[in-house]
Scaffold this active site. Structure first.
Site, mmCIF file in Angstrom:
data_model
loop_
_atom_site.group_PDB
_atom_site.id
_atom_site.type_symbol
_atom_site.label_atom_id
_atom_site.label_comp_id
_atom_site.label_asym_id
_atom_site.label_seq_id
_atom_site.Cartn_x
_atom_site.Cartn_y
_atom_site.Cartn_z
ATOM 1 N N CYS A 857 -1.472 26.752 27.072
ATOM 2 C CA CYS A 857 -1.764 27.215 25.716
ATOM 3 C C CYS A 857 -2.812 28.294 25.883
ATOM 4 O O CYS A 857 -2.573 29.264 26.599
ATOM 5 C CB CYS A 857 -2.205 26.060 24.824
ATOM 6 S SG CYS A 857 -3.382 24.913 25.562
ATOM 7 N N SER A 858 -3.966 28.163 25.275
ATOM 8 C CA SER A 858 -5.030 29.134 25.505
ATOM 9 C C SER A 858 -5.978 28.622 26.586
ATOM 10 O O SER A 858 -6.145 29.242 27.625
ATOM 11 C CB SER A 858 -5.791 29.404 24.214
ATOM 12 O OG SER A 858 -6.802 30.362 24.419
#
Length: 930
Positions: A857-858
């Protein structure tokens, strides 16, 4: 003559003997006992029934005649018949037991005769009350049933059994007024129209004005609507539906607490404030021995010892009463049917079991039964006259006092020995509970060692110069009863680098208080007293393998009077902005002392409230109750084990225990290092300064262009009983300077699937750099060349296909790229449908794959952890294995820190797991035997 006399005497003697013989024959052939006949005649005139007076919730009263040899169920049947009550399983009858002390009210057992239970009477007096408080009024099908609940909760508020803040009490009172008086009419409802109503003790004119204003807002609500809204608001109160029992903390502190039995589990209160909850999903055994009451908690995967918590009750009878209440509530709310009675001829301990129908059976019957459209009359509230004494308005006798006096009148004809002190405070509450209850909680429950009350070792409890060792221990209350956990906050990174100002991931998910959403952290500020003391002790440290815990707070000291207050059991995460999760005990003490030398002298602590409780002791108690749904480990049916585990999950979510357990789980595995991430050359490769890979499980690049480091960990999730191991690489979203390293990792790991769980920009912040070329374009990353050959996008997903070519060897591989783009900018999806569909597609693409799937994801911890947890749960369902999300999270965090970042994410994935199973989106496979 002499001979005659002799002969005569002999003849008389013979005649007497014959007469005696004849009389004996007469007796043997028939007799008539005059005295016995008279007694029998008297007994014929003795009544064979007993008189029972039942007081109802609407203050009405009814007398019933019951056969004295009949079971109490006969009386209950007559009561329900009199009320014409259909949903009757929530209700029961209470009576006064002797001696009338702090815990004198008992529930009538339907399986025993009345005379065997009641020692006050005849006539016997009973009080019709709600016994099992429904968790949601919508579960009650009948308006008539809800009306009785409404009357009960009104009584609870007035008697102060249900503690309610003034604003909430005013709102509830306004619904009560709407039910009774209807819509507000200014022509009829003049000033003071509520003066004769009594909603709460010590009611004031200002309170009545608040009720009046809220009453005006309920226009159009029918009595049924108002009563439903009343219950819907009341159910949110901490003390709603609590069966309170007085107890005493089981150590030297003798702290007064109360144990409340509810539909969700066992709740601990102190001064009417809830300080802990033990859900049925967590409790595996309930037991008592003499005056000691015990609960045994389910052992988690990271527990090497059993968790047994003990409380001291007022008496043996009160202890058994609490135990019985737990058995009844657990059976009623947790089980589908009551457990059958034990068939053992020789069994030790109490044979008591709940014998009525469960809530499940009641609800199922309600679905089959035609709804009754009945008409009934609501009883008007009693009006209370008021008198003014010295200008102060004084309430007339409260309904609660009338109720209590009714109890006391029952004992006027009884003779018993009673302590005069007890007689002055016997009935502070109509359920027999008073505010003087004492209970005990352990200090820590490390192992099943001993149930003695000896003093604890002070070895690791250092005052650091903040408290005097000769201070009496009795001045320090025991910590709140919450389990010790090895919890570490985000990884320390105190390095100041003038070139790389890397933000912390916490800054991106801040809830406005400066701390991550769902963490429940508290900032406490204090300055030392004149002697330079803050007034608290700490224990623990990295050198002792446990978190920094506040072990004592002295009364009246800066720590005690700080707002918010520092409490025993709080975990210290930051000291003056410094993360102390990796510091030794001595270093922590030094940091606290050093704050006194600053210009302001202020100490600023960031703490996680109430994560610690003291030591456990053990001895197998006498009377035990093992909830059926918790016998998971010994269950021979794996299908039942799967179902039981999901039942536990459902209950723990409803009670809030699931989120509490998640919050207590360590975010970083103790003793796992992250040294590579702190290497000066690697710091620019981290997207967030507080998200780092473990050294032990990190992915090591073989031919990296700038070293072997990439912020990624191997995460392998084994599915028991199936031989399957799902292999992942959990990584952060690539930065502009790490895209080459990312594709090099894909190549070296032979990965053919990349799953992306974020968009490139969210809320104006860059979450991930675009590390792939546009459709039909080609881009070089070091020795690798990537071409996008396919791209499809829906409102929720994006699917891409890449050709990955090694320029030097001309070897080509096909890469599938799946991106989930429907995750909201903040929080979690309102509906898991799209996410579940995405996970199903990921599973289809992973079918037969042995190489690791790269998931990011991030930061590579939040949504990444949600997807891995979700797929692992699906695989466990198919393999007919129990699903315990907390254990899954622990397994993940043992391989990469902080996977599943927030409580809201954890709740989302738990609810999604239940939906998958309940809706049959994933079913147990026939390939795995039961």
């Amino acid at each position: 003559m002499q001979n005659m006399d002799y002969d005569f005497d002999k003849e008389v003697s013979t005649s007497l003997a014959e007469l005696h013989t004849m009389s004996m024959r007469l007796v043997s052939s028939g007799s008539y006992n005059v005295r016995a006949s008279e007694m029998a005649h008297l007994q014929d005139r003795t009544p064979k029934t007993v008189t029972c007076v039942v007081h109802f919730l609407d203050d009405s009263c009814e007398t019933f005649e019951i056969d004295k040899r009949a079971k109490a169920q006969n009386l209950l049947d007559k009561v329900f018949e009199h009320l014409e009550l259909v949903e009757k399983d929530y209700f029961g009858l209470q009576y006064l037991d002797l001696p009338p002390g702090d815990d004198a009210l008992r529930w009538l057992d339907p399986l025993k005769t009345i005379k065997k239970q009641c020692r006050v009477g005849p006539p016997f007096e009973f009080f019709f009350r709600v016994k099992f408080y429904v968790s949601d009024p919508s579960k009650l099908a009948e308006e008539y049933t809800r009306y009785h609940f409404f009357l009960q909760v009104k009584r609870d508020i007035l008697s102060e059994k249900l503690v309610c803040p003034p604003s909430q009490a005013a709102l509830l009172a306004s619904f009560s007024v709407q039910s009774e008086l209807g819509d507000y009419n200014p022509d009829e409802h003049k000033d003071g129209y509520l003066a004769d109503f009594l909603f709460i003790p010590s009611q004031t004119d200002d309170f009545e004005k608040m009720v009046c204003e809220k009453h005006k807002q309920h226009r159009g609500q029918t009595p049924a609507d108002a009563e439903y809204n009343f219950l819907d608001k009341a159910k949110r109160l901490d003390m709603y539906g609590i069966d309170l029992h007085n107890a005493r903390v089981r150590d030297q502190s003798n702290i007064e607490i109360q144990l409340g039995v509810t539909s969700a589990g066992l709740v601990v209160f102190q001064n009417n404030v809830k300080i802990n909850t033990f859900s049925w999903a967590k409790i595996v055994k309930i037991s008592f021995k003499r005056k000691q009451f015990f609960i045994q908690l389910r052992r988690e995967a990271n527990d090497s010892i059993e968790n047994l918590i003990g409380f001291n009750m007022i008496s043996y009878r009160s202890c058994k009463n609490l135990w019985k209440s737990c058995v009844e509530h657990h059976t009623f709310f947790r089980l589908h049917h009551p457990n059958p009675p034990s068939k053992k001829i020789f069994s030790i301990g109490s044979k008591f079991r709940y014998s009525g129908r469960t809530e499940y059976q009641t609800l199922e019957e309600g679905k089959r039964r035609a709804k009754i459209d009945r008409t009934f009359s609501r009883s008007p509230s009693k009006r209370y006259a008021r008198r003014t004494v010295g200008g102060v308005s004084r309430d007339a006798i409260l309904e609660e006092k009338r109720y209590i006096e009714g109890y006391r009148n029952l004992t006027k004809s009884q003779t018993f020995t009673s302590n005069s002190t007890n007689s002055t405070h016997n009935f502070n509450r109509y359920d027999g509970v008073n505010s003087h209850t004492r209970a005990t909680l352990p200090h820590d429950y490390k192992s099943r060692a001993s149930w003695n009350d000896g003093t604890r070792s002070e070895k690791s409890d250092d005052d650091g110069g903040f408290l005097s060792h000769n201070t009496s221990r009795d001045t320090y209350p025991a910590p709140a009863p919450t389990k010790v956990v090895n919890f570490n906050s985000s990884e320390e990174n105190t390095r100041s680098d003038q070139y790389y100002d890397i933000p912390a991931y916490e800054e991106y998910i801040s809830n406005g208080n400066g701390y991550a959403d769902g963490h429940g952290l508290v900032t406490i500020r204090m300055t030392p007293d004149d002697l330079g003391r803050f007034g608290f002790n700490v224990k623990g440290g990295a050198d002792q393998g446990m978190p920094i815990i506040v072990s004592r707070v002295a009364p009246g000291t800066p720590a005690d009077i700080a707002i918010p207050r520092l409490n025993e059991g709080d975990q210290v995460l930051f000291i003056n902005g410094r993360d102390v999760s990796q510091h030794t005990h001595e270093q922590v003490v030094m940091f606290i002392k050093a704050s006194r030398e600053t210009h302001s002298g202020e100490l600023v602590l960031v703490v996680r409230p109430n994560v610690y409780v003291g030591e456990d002791q053990s001895e197998e108690p006498d009377f035990t109750y093992i909830p059926e749904t918790h016998q998971i480990a010994s269950s021979s049916s794996s299908a039942n084990t799967l179902e039981s585990s999901l039942m536990l999950l459902q209950e723990s979510l409803e009670s809030g225990a699931a989120l509490a357990q998640f919050e207590q789980l360590y975010r970083k595995k103790p003793n796992m290092t992250m040294n590579a991430a702190r290497n000066e050359s690697n710091i620019p490769k981290n997207r967030y300064r507080d998200i780092s890979p473990y050294d032990k499980t990190r992915v090591v690049l073989k031919t990296g262009t700038s070293g072997d480091y990439i912020n990624a960990n191997y995460v392998n999730m084994e599915i028991p009983g199936s031989g399957i191991v799902n292999r992942y690489i959990a990584a952060q979203g690539p930065l502009p300077n790490t895209c080459t390293d990312f594709w090099q990792m894909v190549w070296e790991q032979h990965s053919s699937l990349v799953v992306m769980l974020t968009t490139k920009v969210e809320r104006g912040r860059v979450k991930c750099h675009q590390y792939w070329p546009e459709l039909y374009e080609t881009e070089d990353f070091g020795a690798l060349q990537i071409t996008c050959v396919k791209e499809e996008e829906t409102p929720s997903f994006a699917f891409r296909e890449f050709n990955l070519t090694h320029v030097e060897t001309s070897e080509e591989r096909h890469i599938r790229h799946m991106q989930y783009i429907a995750w909201p900018d903040h929080g979690v999806p309102d509906d898991p449908s799209d996410f579940l569909e995405f996970v199903m597609k990921v599973r289809q693409n992973r079918s037969g794959m042995v190489e690791p799937t790269i998931v990011h994801c991030s930061a590579g911890i939040g949504r990444t952890g949600v997807l891995i947890t979700m797929e692992t749960a699906m695989c466990r369902v198919e393999a007919r294995q129990p699903v315990y999300p907390l254990i899954v999270v622990k397994e993940m965090r043992d391989q990469r820190a902080m996977l599943i970042q927030t409580a809201s994410q954890y709740k989302f994935v738990c609810e999604a797991i239940l939906r998958v199973y309940n809706e049959g989106l994933v079913k147990p496979s026939e390939d795995y035997h039961r």
